[in-house]
Design a protein around this motif. Sequence first.
Motif, mmCIF file in Angstrom:
data_model
loop_
_atom_site.group_PDB
_atom_site.id
_atom_site.type_symbol
_atom_site.label_atom_id
_atom_site.label_comp_id
_atom_site.label_asym_id
_atom_site.label_seq_id
_atom_site.Cartn_x
_atom_site.Cartn_y
_atom_site.Cartn_z
ATOM 1 N N UNK A 253 57.842 11.921 -47.142
ATOM 2 C CA UNK A 253 58.770 11.123 -46.345
ATOM 3 C C UNK A 253 58.217 9.732 -46.061
ATOM 4 N N UNK A 254 56.885 9.608 -46.037
ATOM 5 C CA UNK A 254 56.270 8.328 -45.706
ATOM 6 C C UNK A 254 56.055 8.145 -44.220
ATOM 7 N N UNK A 255 55.681 9.233 -43.556
ATOM 8 C CA UNK A 255 55.423 9.194 -42.115
ATOM 9 C C UNK A 255 53.919 9.065 -41.881
ATOM 10 N N UNK A 256 53.524 8.129 -40.999
ATOM 11 C CA UNK A 256 52.100 7.850 -40.790
ATOM 12 C C UNK A 256 51.608 8.186 -39.390
ATOM 13 N N UNK A 257 52.386 8.973 -38.636
ATOM 14 C CA UNK A 257 51.975 9.335 -37.283
ATOM 15 C C UNK A 257 50.929 10.441 -37.273
ATOM 16 N N UNK A 258 50.628 10.926 -36.068
ATOM 17 C CA UNK A 258 49.614 11.974 -35.905
ATOM 18 C C UNK A 258 50.288 13.272 -35.471
ATOM 19 N N UNK A 259 49.553 14.370 -35.630
ATOM 20 C CA UNK A 259 50.063 15.691 -35.268
ATOM 21 C C UNK A 259 49.271 16.251 -34.091
ATOM 22 N N UNK A 260 50.001 16.798 -33.109
ATOM 23 C CA UNK A 260 49.391 17.455 -31.958
ATOM 24 C C UNK A 260 49.747 18.930 -31.973
ATOM 25 N N UNK A 261 48.796 19.786 -31.602
ATOM 26 C CA UNK A 261 48.999 21.233 -31.650
ATOM 27 C C UNK A 261 49.313 21.781 -30.264
ATOM 28 N N UNK A 262 50.398 22.560 -30.172
ATOM 29 C CA UNK A 262 50.776 23.230 -28.928
ATOM 30 C C UNK A 262 50.362 24.686 -29.045
ATOM 31 N N UNK A 263 49.237 25.041 -28.454
ATOM 32 C CA UNK A 263 48.664 26.375 -28.615
ATOM 33 C C UNK A 263 49.392 27.435 -27.812
ATOM 34 N N UNK A 264 50.356 27.040 -26.985
ATOM 35 C CA UNK A 264 51.102 28.018 -26.182
ATOM 36 C C UNK A 264 52.280 28.624 -26.944
ATOM 37 N N UNK A 265 52.615 28.079 -28.096
ATOM 38 C CA UNK A 265 53.789 28.523 -28.838
ATOM 39 C C UNK A 265 53.442 29.656 -29.810
ATOM 40 N N UNK A 266 54.418 30.563 -30.061
ATOM 41 C CA UNK A 266 54.174 31.661 -31.012
ATOM 42 C C UNK A 266 54.153 31.152 -32.445
ATOM 43 N N UNK A 267 53.374 31.839 -33.317
ATOM 44 C CA UNK A 267 53.268 31.417 -34.714
ATOM 45 C C UNK A 267 53.582 32.533 -35.698
ATOM 46 N N UNK A 268 53.740 33.775 -35.212
ATOM 47 C CA UNK A 268 54.019 34.888 -36.118
ATOM 48 C C UNK A 268 52.769 35.355 -36.846
ATOM 49 N N UNK A 269 52.951 35.901 -38.047
ATOM 50 C CA UNK A 269 51.838 36.446 -38.818
ATOM 51 C C UNK A 269 50.848 35.340 -39.206
ATOM 52 N N UNK A 270 49.549 35.690 -39.242
ATOM 53 C CA UNK A 270 48.523 34.698 -39.569
ATOM 54 C C UNK A 270 48.589 34.272 -41.027
ATOM 55 N N UNK A 271 48.956 35.212 -41.893
ATOM 56 C CA UNK A 271 49.065 34.890 -43.314
ATOM 57 C C UNK A 271 50.124 35.770 -43.947
ATOM 58 N N UNK A 272 50.894 35.182 -44.869
ATOM 59 C CA UNK A 272 51.895 35.956 -45.581
ATOM 60 C C UNK A 272 52.019 35.417 -47.004
ATOM 61 N N UNK A 273 51.500 36.194 -47.944
ATOM 62 C CA UNK A 273 51.522 35.836 -49.356
ATOM 63 C C UNK A 273 51.880 37.083 -50.145
ATOM 64 N N UNK A 274 52.939 37.010 -50.939
ATOM 65 C CA UNK A 274 53.367 38.191 -51.689
ATOM 66 C C UNK A 274 52.687 38.230 -53.053
ATOM 67 N N UNK A 275 52.443 39.425 -53.523
ATOM 68 C CA UNK A 275 51.925 39.607 -54.872
ATOM 69 C C UNK A 275 53.041 39.334 -55.877
ATOM 70 N N UNK A 276 52.736 38.567 -56.925
ATOM 71 C CA UNK A 276 53.745 38.292 -57.962
ATOM 72 C C UNK A 276 53.375 38.963 -59.281
ATOM 73 N N UNK A 277 52.559 40.015 -59.203
ATOM 74 C CA UNK A 277 52.139 40.697 -60.418
ATOM 75 C C UNK A 277 53.332 41.278 -61.183
ATOM 76 N N UNK A 278 54.215 41.985 -60.475
ATOM 77 C CA UNK A 278 55.392 42.558 -61.138
ATOM 78 C C UNK A 278 56.302 41.460 -61.674
ATOM 79 N N UNK A 279 56.459 40.403 -60.900
ATOM 80 C CA UNK A 279 57.304 39.282 -61.304
ATOM 81 C C UNK A 279 56.804 38.664 -62.611
ATOM 82 N N UNK A 280 55.493 38.472 -62.715
ATOM 83 C CA UNK A 280 54.931 37.874 -63.920
ATOM 84 C C UNK A 280 55.032 38.826 -65.108
#
Length: 308
Positions: A253-280
């Motif tokens: 987008x071309x945005x040059x601002x900074x990012x601040x983290x709000x640690x009070x908000x929910x984030x859900x699962x820590x990691x979610x990556x599906x296996x694509x072995x069958x797909x391939x």
Amino acid sequence: MRILLTGGNGMVGRNVLEHPDAKLYSILAPSSSELNLLNYQVVEKCLIENKPDIIIHTAGRVGGIQANIREPVRYLLENLDMGRNIVWAARQTGIKRLINLGSSCMYPRNAENPLIEEDLLTGELEPTNEGYALAKNTIARLCSYISQEDHSYKFKTLIPCNLYGRWDKFGPENSHMLPGVIQKITDAKIKGQNEVEIWGDGFASREYLYAGDLADCLMHAVKNFNELPSLMNVGTGYACTINAYYQAVAEVIGYNGVFNHNLSKPVGMKKKLVSIEKQEQWGWRPKTSLKEGILKTYLFYLNENKNK
């Protein structure tokens, strides 16, 4: 071939209809006002009258983490009812082929990554979208039960990772993370804001697939239905942190601002990556890079909002 596509006005459905191969088929894609999937009698009547050769079920009540937390009853019941009605009506009217769209939210919250199809229903679900996940798991299992009881019925389920793309929802009330980030950073750039908030520490990782690529997978599935596994993940094979997605969107987008983290908000699962072995093994891979997909989605967002 006559295809009944549910959810034709949704993100996945619209991307299917835009796919170059869509013109090869007679696709019936009724809106929710034309086909109320919450009414079994209406669904059964539609199938009897139109006699599709195959059903692609992409319709659903879909939303991000805020919507799922706010309305778990709605996300459970509507997705359960829509899925049950279309799948059972197909069985009752003798339609032998059906592709059901699941979600990577179906997987247990603590399952080891990459998530393999055999992990389904082996552990506790993520609480922030449990109702949606319960409905999706139930319909996938219903499809497999029907196929087990009568092998002439081939009801199959595709489980895509998180999606984004053209025709997405961008508002914070209903959007998933990546389209929400596109809107948030675009607005910050337009308003000249120098800071953008990120929920949590940004180290949770997610896998995102461009919706046009899922449409391509669905068209490939129609062409190669017999070889399609009965249960298969659809993904990219890699995940990025939330921080990395924010940075990628900012660069596009071309945005040059900074990012601040709000640690009070929910984030859900820590990691979610599906296996694509069958797909391939089946012979399909996505074609759209992350930044290419973000750019296409960003341009769509600008076009949709230019007159608002």
